[in-house]
Design a protein around this motif. Structure first.
Motif, PDB file in Angstrom:
ATOM      1  N   VAL A 123     -13.906  -4.008   9.193  1.00  0.00           N
ATOM      2  CA  VAL A 123     -12.905  -2.969   8.940  1.00  0.00           C
ATOM      3  C   VAL A 123     -12.632  -2.868   7.452  1.00  0.00           C
ATOM      4  O   VAL A 123     -12.828  -3.833   6.704  1.00  0.00           O
ATOM      5  N   ASP A 124     -12.173  -1.700   7.022  1.00  0.00           N
ATOM      6  CA  ASP A 124     -11.828  -1.538   5.610  1.00  0.00           C
ATOM      7  C   ASP A 124     -10.400  -2.007   5.367  1.00  0.00           C
ATOM      8  O   ASP A 124      -9.612  -2.205   6.292  1.00  0.00           O
ATOM      9  N   ALA A 125     -10.070  -2.157   4.095  1.00  0.00           N
ATOM     10  CA  ALA A 125      -8.780  -2.741   3.711  1.00  0.00           C
ATOM     11  C   ALA A 125      -7.602  -1.896   4.178  1.00  0.00           C
ATOM     12  O   ALA A 125      -6.539  -2.437   4.524  1.00  0.00           O
ATOM     13  N   SER A 126      -7.755  -0.574   4.182  1.00  0.00           N
ATOM     14  CA  SER A 126      -6.624   0.283   4.544  1.00  0.00           C
ATOM     15  C   SER A 126      -6.159   0.035   5.976  1.00  0.00           C
ATOM     16  O   SER A 126      -4.955   0.047   6.254  1.00  0.00           O
ATOM     17  N   LYS A 127      -7.105  -0.223   6.880  1.00  0.00           N
ATOM     18  CA  LYS A 127      -6.717  -0.466   8.275  1.00  0.00           C
ATOM     19  C   LYS A 127      -5.980  -1.801   8.413  1.00  0.00           C
ATOM     20  O   LYS A 127      -5.056  -1.928   9.216  1.00  0.00           O
ATOM     21  N   LYS A 128      -6.388  -2.798   7.656  1.00  0.00           N
ATOM     22  CA  LYS A 128      -5.676  -4.079   7.691  1.00  0.00           C
ATOM     23  C   LYS A 128      -4.236  -3.894   7.185  1.00  0.00           C
ATOM     24  O   LYS A 128      -3.296  -4.469   7.729  1.00  0.00           O
ATOM     25  N   ILE A 129      -4.070  -3.067   6.166  1.00  0.00           N
ATOM     26  CA  ILE A 129      -2.735  -2.798   5.628  1.00  0.00           C
ATOM     27  C   ILE A 129      -1.892  -2.036   6.639  1.00  0.00           C
ATOM     28  O   ILE A 129      -0.711  -2.341   6.845  1.00  0.00           O
ATOM     29  N   ILE A 130      -2.496  -1.041   7.285  1.00  0.00           N
ATOM     30  CA  ILE A 130      -1.782  -0.278   8.319  1.00  0.00           C
ATOM     31  C   ILE A 130      -1.315  -1.200   9.440  1.00  0.00           C
ATOM     32  O   ILE A 130      -0.168  -1.134   9.886  1.00  0.00           O
ATOM     33  N   LEU A 131      -2.202  -2.080   9.880  1.00  0.00           N
ATOM     34  CA  LEU A 131      -1.852  -3.010  10.955  1.00  0.00           C
ATOM     35  C   LEU A 131      -0.697  -3.916  10.537  1.00  0.00           C
ATOM     36  O   LEU A 131       0.220  -4.162  11.327  1.00  0.00           O
TER      37      LEU A 131
END
Length: 285
Positions: A123-131
């Protein structure tokens, strides 16, 4: 000053004013039929209005929706000096069962998802931040759309969530892992314009872009935990967990709820209590 002008002063949106005007018309038409005047009508006579609505098979929820602009209307009359009291204050239909949050995840399950997400899936970093924002701050997808780099305060370890017509603004603490992820993400990109979590910076900022990211992320998370449903489930789980740690007013602020009644829906001791409540109000019971 007209009633609509009064509502505008109270910062109500155009759609809300339109709905209030439509519902208030039911009341004013009844006043004319009964040859009553709004500046002298009593609480007892208002009960007659409610009985009329009940005789027309109006639901309790709809009657409450009609009573809401009626209360505002009497406040308007008081502000205009045409009345000294609001006879509709505190007048609500009782016995409405609110939809309870269900299928909640435990806090341990949420944290486990966050810890495993980037390790086990590509996964890309933005999805980890969203989560992380879903799990630790309980934000909504709509709030993600309004999140800008200027809302992130890395040194203070805080994030500012802007308010809307449906939610209040608030400041929330970031977890240490979130600060590191955000720091790397913001350093790698340029976010002077457009939402912080907009995936494709070459395109005009699109609200649907974040919605699509969240949809993909939820499908990925189901590979780790089959109980995962959507972002609303995450938020309900987080608010329920907060209520075990903080008092009702604190959680109301953290969740951005405009009304404490919205927070009270989650005020059950644990998930087992919540499931028992759902069984109690099951339509087949």
């Amino acid at each position: 000053m007209m009633f609509t002008d009064y509502l505008k002063q109270k910062k109500h949106s155009g759609s809300t004013i339109s709905t209030y005007s439509k519902y208030l018309a039911c009341f004013t038409e009844w006043l004319q039929q009964e040859q009553l005047s709004a500046d002298v009508i009593t609480y007892t006579e208002l009960l007659d209005f409610i009985r009329l609505l009940q005789s027309l098979n109006k639901s309790k929820a709809l009657i409450n929706a009609i009573l809401c602009p009626v209360r505002h209307y009497f406040n308007y009359l008081v502000a205009e000096g045409q009345r000294t009291d609001n006879p509709a204050a505190g007048l609500f239909m009782k016995g409405i069962i609110r939809r309870l949050p269900n299928n909640l995840l435990s806090y341990d399950e949420l944290v486990h998802l966050y810890e495993c997400y980037q390790l086990q899936l590509q996964v890309d970093a933005s999805k980890k931040i969203i989560l992380g924002l879903f799990i630790y701050q309980g934000v909504t997808t709509e709030e993600l759309k309004r999140l800008y780099a200027t809302d992130i305060y890395l040194k203070e370890g805080k994030v500012f969530i802007s308010g809307s017509s449906h939610s209040n603004e608030r400041w929330l603490r970031l977890e240490a892992a979130q600060v590191l992820d955000l720091q790397a993400y913001m350093k790698a990109g340029k976010f002077k314009t457009g939402p912080l979590l907009q995936k494709n910076k070459k395109r005009k900022a699109s609200a649907n872009n974040i919605v699509n990211q969240v949809g993909v992320m939820m499908r990925q998370l189901r590979q780790l935990n089959a109980k995962v449903i959507d972002a609303t489930q995450f938020r309900s789980s987080v608010i329920t967990h907060w209520l075990k740690q903080y008092n009702l007013r604190q959680v109301q602020y953290m969740a951005g709820h405009r009304y404490v009644s919205s927070t009270q829906r989650y005020k059950l001791n644990n998930i087992d209590d919540l499931q028992n409540a759902l069984q109690q109000y099951h339509p087949l019971k």
